[in-house]
Design a protein around this motif. Sequence first.
Motif, PDB file in Angstrom:
ATOM      1  N   LEU A   1       8.237 -36.136 -51.056  1.00  0.00           N
ATOM      2  CA  LEU A   1       7.772 -35.366 -49.892  1.00  0.00           C
ATOM      3  C   LEU A   1       6.941 -34.161 -50.337  1.00  0.00           C
ATOM      4  O   LEU A   1       5.896 -33.859 -49.740  1.00  0.00           O
ATOM      5  N   ILE A   2       7.385 -33.490 -51.393  1.00  0.00           N
ATOM      6  CA  ILE A   2       6.638 -32.324 -51.913  1.00  0.00           C
ATOM      7  C   ILE A   2       5.223 -32.745 -52.304  1.00  0.00           C
ATOM      8  O   ILE A   2       4.244 -32.086 -51.954  1.00  0.00           O
ATOM      9  N   LEU A   3       5.091 -33.883 -53.009  1.00  0.00           N
ATOM     10  CA  LEU A   3       3.763 -34.345 -53.445  1.00  0.00           C
ATOM     11  C   LEU A   3       2.914 -34.811 -52.265  1.00  0.00           C
ATOM     12  O   LEU A   3       1.706 -34.584 -52.240  1.00  0.00           O
ATOM     13  N   ALA A   4       3.544 -35.449 -51.281  1.00  0.00           N
ATOM     14  CA  ALA A   4       2.802 -35.895 -50.086  1.00  0.00           C
ATOM     15  C   ALA A   4       2.216 -34.691 -49.352  1.00  0.00           C
ATOM     16  O   ALA A   4       1.044 -34.689 -48.957  1.00  0.00           O
ATOM     17  N   ARG A   5       3.023 -33.643 -49.217  1.00  0.00           N
ATOM     18  CA  ARG A   5       2.544 -32.430 -48.517  1.00  0.00           C
ATOM     19  C   ARG A   5       1.485 -31.697 -49.339  1.00  0.00           C
ATOM     20  O   ARG A   5       0.639 -31.003 -48.783  1.00  0.00           O
ATOM     21  N   GLU A   6       1.558 -31.866 -50.658  1.00  0.00           N
ATOM     22  CA  GLU A   6       0.579 -31.226 -51.548  1.00  0.00           C
ATOM     23  C   GLU A   6      -0.833 -31.745 -51.257  1.00  0.00           C
ATOM     24  O   GLU A   6      -1.811 -31.047 -51.472  1.00  0.00           O
ATOM     25  N   ILE A   7      -0.935 -32.995 -50.778  1.00  0.00           N
ATOM     26  CA  ILE A   7      -2.262 -33.544 -50.430  1.00  0.00           C
ATOM     27  C   ILE A   7      -2.436 -33.569 -48.909  1.00  0.00           C
ATOM     28  O   ILE A   7      -3.126 -34.413 -48.347  1.00  0.00           O
ATOM     29  N   GLU A   8      -1.758 -32.604 -48.264  1.00  0.00           N
ATOM     30  CA  GLU A   8      -1.917 -32.332 -46.826  1.00  0.00           C
ATOM     31  C   GLU A   8      -1.527 -33.491 -45.909  1.00  0.00           C
ATOM     32  O   GLU A   8      -2.073 -33.654 -44.831  1.00  0.00           O
ATOM     33  N   GLN A   9      -0.545 -34.277 -46.359  1.00  0.00           N
ATOM     34  CA  GLN A   9       0.018 -35.315 -45.494  1.00  0.00           C
ATOM     35  C   GLN A   9       1.162 -34.684 -44.697  1.00  0.00           C
ATOM     36  O   GLN A   9       2.049 -34.066 -45.270  1.00  0.00           O
ATOM     37  N   LYS A  10       1.121 -34.843 -43.388  1.00  0.00           N
ATOM     38  CA  LYS A  10       2.068 -34.108 -42.527  1.00  0.00           C
ATOM     39  C   LYS A  10       3.360 -34.905 -42.299  1.00  0.00           C
ATOM     40  O   LYS A  10       3.643 -35.355 -41.200  1.00  0.00           O
ATOM     41  N   PHE A  11       4.140 -35.091 -43.356  1.00  0.00           N
ATOM     42  CA  PHE A  11       5.386 -35.846 -43.256  1.00  0.00           C
ATOM     43  C   PHE A  11       6.596 -34.922 -43.171  1.00  0.00           C
ATOM     44  O   PHE A  11       6.585 -33.825 -43.715  1.00  0.00           O
ATOM     45  N   GLU A  12       7.635 -35.419 -42.521  1.00  0.00           N
ATOM     46  CA  GLU A  12       8.947 -34.771 -42.542  1.00  0.00           C
ATOM     47  C   GLU A  12       9.867 -35.625 -43.425  1.00  0.00           C
ATOM     48  O   GLU A  12       9.581 -36.802 -43.664  1.00  0.00           O
ATOM     49  N   PHE A  13      10.989 -35.040 -43.841  1.00  0.00           N
ATOM     50  CA  PHE A  13      11.934 -35.778 -44.689  1.00  0.00           C
ATOM     51  C   PHE A  13      12.408 -37.064 -43.992  1.00  0.00           C
ATOM     52  O   PHE A  13      12.580 -38.101 -44.621  1.00  0.00           O
ATOM     53  N   SER A  14      12.578 -36.969 -42.679  1.00  0.00           N
ATOM     54  CA  SER A  14      13.079 -38.132 -41.913  1.00  0.00           C
ATOM     55  C   SER A  14      12.092 -39.302 -41.877  1.00  0.00           C
ATOM     56  O   SER A  14      12.458 -40.416 -41.495  1.00  0.00           O
ATOM     57  N   ASP A  15      10.840 -39.069 -42.280  1.00  0.00           N
ATOM     58  CA  ASP A  15       9.835 -40.148 -42.305  1.00  0.00           C
ATOM     59  C   ASP A  15       9.989 -41.058 -43.528  1.00  0.00           C
ATOM     60  O   ASP A  15       9.346 -42.103 -43.605  1.00  0.00           O
ATOM     61  N   ILE A  16      10.802 -40.640 -44.487  1.00  0.00           N
ATOM     62  CA  ILE A  16      10.914 -41.406 -45.736  1.00  0.00           C
ATOM     63  C   ILE A  16      11.950 -42.512 -45.596  1.00  0.00           C
ATOM     64  O   ILE A  16      13.081 -42.276 -45.158  1.00  0.00           O
ATOM     65  N   LYS A  17      11.532 -43.710 -45.962  1.00  0.00           N
ATOM     66  CA  LYS A  17      12.466 -44.850 -45.941  1.00  0.00           C
ATOM     67  C   LYS A  17      13.182 -44.876 -47.290  1.00  0.00           C
ATOM     68  O   LYS A  17      12.551 -45.127 -48.332  1.00  0.00           O
ATOM     69  N   ILE A  18      14.476 -44.585 -47.276  1.00  0.00           N
ATOM     70  CA  ILE A  18      15.244 -44.475 -48.533  1.00  0.00           C
ATOM     71  C   ILE A  18      16.201 -45.658 -48.667  1.00  0.00           C
ATOM     72  O   ILE A  18      17.096 -45.837 -47.836  1.00  0.00           O
ATOM     73  N   ALA A  19      16.000 -46.461 -49.707  1.00  0.00           N
ATOM     74  CA  ALA A  19      16.956 -47.530 -50.031  1.00  0.00           C
ATOM     75  C   ALA A  19      17.952 -46.957 -51.036  1.00  0.00           C
ATOM     76  O   ALA A  19      17.694 -46.922 -52.239  1.00  0.00           O
ATOM     77  N   SER A  20      19.077 -46.467 -50.528  1.00  0.00           N
ATOM     78  CA  SER A  20      20.099 -45.846 -51.370  1.00  0.00           C
ATOM     79  C   SER A  20      20.694 -46.873 -52.332  1.00  0.00           C
ATOM     80  O   SER A  20      20.771 -48.057 -52.022  1.00  0.00           O
ATOM     81  N   LEU A  21      21.121 -46.402 -53.504  1.00  0.00           N
ATOM     82  CA  LEU A  21      21.778 -47.278 -54.482  1.00  0.00           C
ATOM     83  C   LEU A  21      23.290 -47.328 -54.254  1.00  0.00           C
ATOM     84  O   LEU A  21      24.004 -48.060 -54.921  1.00  0.00           O
ATOM     85  N   LEU A  22      23.772 -46.525 -53.298  1.00  0.00           N
ATOM     86  CA  LEU A  22      25.210 -46.489 -53.031  1.00  0.00           C
ATOM     87  C   LEU A  22      25.639 -47.725 -52.236  1.00  0.00           C
ATOM     88  O   LEU A  22      24.843 -48.288 -51.480  1.00  0.00           O
ATOM     89  N   LEU A  23      26.883 -48.107 -52.403  1.00  0.00           N
ATOM     90  CA  LEU A  23      27.443 -49.236 -51.657  1.00  0.00           C
ATOM     91  C   LEU A  23      28.280 -48.686 -50.500  1.00  0.00           C
ATOM     92  O   LEU A  23      28.755 -47.543 -50.574  1.00  0.00           O
ATOM     93  N   PRO A  24      28.499 -49.494 -49.443  1.00  0.00           N
ATOM     94  CA  PRO A  24      29.293 -48.996 -48.302  1.00  0.00           C
ATOM     95  C   PRO A  24      30.647 -48.431 -48.735  1.00  0.00           C
ATOM     96  O   PRO A  24      31.110 -47.429 -48.199  1.00  0.00           O
ATOM     97  N   GLU A  25      31.273 -49.049 -49.751  1.00  0.00           N
ATOM     98  CA  GLU A  25      32.591 -48.577 -50.185  1.00  0.00           C
ATOM     99  C   GLU A  25      32.509 -47.482 -51.263  1.00  0.00           C
ATOM    100  O   GLU A  25      33.524 -46.992 -51.749  1.00  0.00           O
TER     101      GLU A  25
END
Length: 366
Positions: free
Chosen positions: A225-249
Motif C-alpha cells: 500500500l505504501i508503494l502504491a500510494r507513492e505513485i499516487e494510486q488512491k488505495f485504502e488498506f481494505s482494497d488489498i486482496k490478502i490470501a493469508s497463510l493462516l489456517l482456520p484452526e
Amino acid sequence: MSTLRINVILFGIGNVGSTLINQVIESQKFFLEKRNIDLRFPIITNSTLAFFEKEGVKNQWEANFAQSAIPFRIEDIIEYVKEQQFENLIAVDATASSEIVNSYIPLIQNGFNIVTANKKANTLDLNFYNELRENLKVFDKTFLYETNVGAGLPVVQTINDLHFSGEKITKIRGVFSGSLSYIFNRFSSEETTFSKILADAEKNGYTEPDSREDLSGNDVARKLLILAREIEQKFEFSDIKIASLLLPELNEQHSKAQYAINKTLFDKPFNIAKITQAQNHVLRYVGELDVITQKLEVKLISVPKSTALGQLKGADNLIEIYTKSYGEIPIVIQGAGAGKEVTARGVLTDILKIADKIKIQEAVFQ
C-alpha cells in the motif's frame, strides 16, 4: 564553513532506536569532518518517559536515561524545544506506536521534520495521508520513510524518482517480508517440515513475537500500500486482496498457546502445495500491484527456480518494478530487508538527507 547542528528528537529506544544512537556516536567525528554536521539527541523517549539532555553531557545516554527520564506528553517536548530555541529539528519515530503518528501533524506545525521507521502513518486512511502532506507543504517540512519498505534498501526513493520523472510504472511485485522470505526459501530447498522452519524463524528473531502477524499477510499488504500510494494510486488498506497463510484452526481467533502447540497442522497443506507445483518451481509469498488492472494482491505463488524471485536466498527482500520504458525486463532491487543494523542505517541516511536540505536552505538565506 560553519558546522550545522541538527537536533534529533528520538521516539523509541528499542532495537532500532538504540542502534541508531550508537551508529551516530560512532560516526560523529566523521560527519563533522566530512559533512560539517553535528548530530545531537537533546531528547530521547521511550513510550512513557523522556530524557532531556543537559548541555555538555554527551553520549552517556543509557545511564542518563535510566537516572533522569521523566513522564512526558508531546506538548512538553514542543514547549521544551521552543524554550531552548532549538533549530533544525528532526523527530525520529523508531516505534510502532499509533499515538506518536497522531502527533506528526502538530510536530510539523511546530517546526519539526520527520523521519520514521513506523509504517502506520503511510497506511492509515487517505484523509490522514493527504492532510499530513498538505501540512508538510504549508510548513515547508520534509517527511522521509525509506525504511518502511525493505529496511535499508532504496525502494521508496527509486519508485518515487521514477514516478516523478514521468516514468509510467505498470507493476510492482516482490517478496517484502524477511521472515516469509526465510521460511519459503528454506522450505523450497530443504526436505524439512514447514512447522520446523517456522519454529527456527521464530527462534532466530525473524518473525514478530507472535508469528501469526507475519503469516496473516498484513505486513506485506501495508508495504504494498505504501508503494502504491507513492505513485499516487488512491488505495485504502481494505482494497488489498490478502490470501493469508493462516489456517482456520490456526488464526488470530485462537490463543497464542493453542497456536503454539498446533503448528504441525501447517505441514500437510504446505507440503501439498510444494509437491503439486510444476517441476523446477518454488513457492514465494509476494505482494503485487498491477497498475493497469488496478489490482492489489498478497498471495502465495509458484515461480520457476531460474527467475530472480526463484533464486532468492536467506531472508532477503526482492522487489521488481515494471515500467513502460523498460518493458518486460523489471528493475530489480534485492538485499537484506530486515534487521536492526540496516534499519537504523536507513533511518540515519534519511536524517542526513534532511540535514543536507537544511544546509542548502541556510546557504540560500545567508
